[in-house]
Design a protein around this motif. Structure first.
Motif, short mmCIF file in Angstrom:
data_model
loop_
_atom_site.label_atom_id
_atom_site.label_comp_id
_atom_site.label_asym_id
_atom_site.label_seq_id
_atom_site.Cartn_x
_atom_site.Cartn_y
_atom_site.Cartn_z
N ASP A 279 -0.40 -1.91 -12.01
CA ASP A 279 -0.67 -2.74 -13.19
C ASP A 279 -1.90 -2.25 -13.94
N MET A 310 4.04 1.65 -22.84
CA MET A 310 4.35 0.25 -22.56
C MET A 310 5.86 0.04 -22.45
N GLN A 311 6.62 0.65 -23.34
CA GLN A 311 8.08 0.54 -23.24
C GLN A 311 8.59 1.14 -21.94
N ARG A 313 6.96 1.38 -19.11
CA ARG A 313 6.60 0.47 -18.02
C ARG A 313 7.56 -0.71 -17.96
N GLU A 314 7.91 -1.25 -19.11
CA GLU A 314 8.82 -2.41 -19.14
C GLU A 314 10.19 -2.04 -18.57
N ARG A 315 10.64 -0.80 -18.80
CA ARG A 315 11.96 -0.39 -18.34
C ARG A 315 11.99 0.00 -16.88
N ARG A 317 9.24 -0.45 -14.43
CA ARG A 317 8.29 -1.07 -13.51
C ARG A 317 9.03 -1.50 -12.26
N THR A 319 9.48 -3.78 -9.77
CA THR A 319 9.18 -5.14 -9.34
C THR A 319 10.32 -5.65 -8.50
#
Length: 335
Positions: A279, A310-311, A313-315, A317, A319
């Motif tokens: 993060d 950022m895009q 990471r969103e795709r 990441r 988690t």
């Protein structure tokens, strides 16, 4: 009605077949009978075909008995194709049918079958990122794009790896019946009508050197261990114990990229791993990977993979939220 043929064979990648078939099947739900797609699976023999994942597929007809002309003819991919194991029946059928089709092409590694049929020379094509260099090496007259999700060059259409066959088929549906229908089909399949970025965002940029004891391998290891630092060709040549000119020449011979290109790829791969697994703020990642600033890192990401950090990471990441973890978090927030 538009006729579509998909060539299958023993060891075919099942999703290379199912993806395009489902796109066209869903499109048929929106189309009048005379505008629908009539999809046929063709194989060497009439018996079932075992896919690489163990599923069995039943062809509608054989190459010999199938119609001689289609509006669209595709060959699916399979793990064996890059190794040169394309069935001769597939190659012969492609050579014959391509001249009589409005559009023809491949899904994923099916491009290797097209190459053996002599259909890639002088054409802009793509395939799975993991095999793009092999395709370029085996068919040097083809113009292989390592990043595109799909490509059209005249009547020839090719797609990148596996699920990219869905992207390609959606594009063909849009070409035939308009983008609104393609969007409606994409919604039904719960996929993007047009995926952002290229397939580079799914692939690592770096591969291990063939000889891990060579001076070039020593340089690669040094850069990865000191990725935060800046490097010149002279700096890297000194690590290799070579003159700058000789080092640059040897480096390109062994890696097929320049030292500058390697350093940028190394920074990209390191940044992507951090975006996927931590993060950490973007400015911290940019500094730790040697980009200097988050703005500089953003420019390189957009140029290379068509997405901002950022895009990305969103795709991607990583988690994993278990049901119990959610409950525990809720309990913690209520204390």
């Amino acid at each position: 009605m538009r006729t579509v043929a998909i060539a299958i064979f023993r060891g075919v990648q099942a999703l290379d077949v199912a993806g395009p078939v489902d796109v066209l099947g869903e499109a048929n739900e929106f189309l009048a009978p005379e505008d629908r797609y009539d999809v046929k699976l063709l194989a060497d023999t009439a018996g079932t075909v075992r896919a690489s994942n163990g599923l069995t597929l039943a062809p509608h007809d054989t190459f010999a008995r199938g119609p001689g002309r289609f509006d669209l003819a595709l060959v699916a991919g399979g793990p064996s194709l890059p190794r040169g194991d394309a069935p001769s029946g597939v190659t012969e059928w492609l050579s014959d049918v391509a001249a009589r089709c409005d559009r023809y092409g491949s899904i994923c590694t099916g491009a290797f079958a097209l190459g053996r049929a002599g259909l890639l020379d002088g054409r802009h094509v793509t395939t799975h990122w993991q095999h793009a260099q092999q395709l370029a090496d085996q068919f040097p007259h083809a113009r292989v794009d390592f990043d595109r999700i799909y490509l059209r060059d005249g009547p020839l259409v090719t797609s990148a790896g596996i699920t990219a066959g869905i992207d390609l088929t959606l594009a063909l549906v849009a070409e035939d019946h308009g983008p609104q229908l393609a969007l409606a089909v994409a919604k039904r399949l719960v996929v993007f009508a047009q995926r952002q970025g290229g397939q580079s965002q799914f692939s690592p940029y770096l591969t291990a050197p063939a000889d891990d004891t060579s001076p070039v391998a020593k340089v690669l290891a040094h850069v990865m261990a000191h990725i935060r630092e800046s490097f010149t060709v002279s700096d890297l040549a000194q690590i290799a114990g070579m003159s700058a000119r000789n080092f640059a020449r040897v480096f390109v011979q062994q890696t097929h990229i320049t030292p500058h290109e390697f350093v940028e790829r190394a920074r990209m791969d390191t940044a992507r791993k951090l975006l996927e697994s931590t993060d950490a703020p973007l400015k911290t990642i940019a500094y730790d990977c040697g980009f200097g600033t988050s703005d500089r890192m953003r420019l390189v990401f957009v140029r290379r993979i068509g997405a901002t950090p950022m895009q990305y990471r969103e795709r991607f990441r990583a988690t994993l939220q278990r049901r119990g973890d959610t409950g525990a978090a809720r309990e913690e927030s209520q204390r």
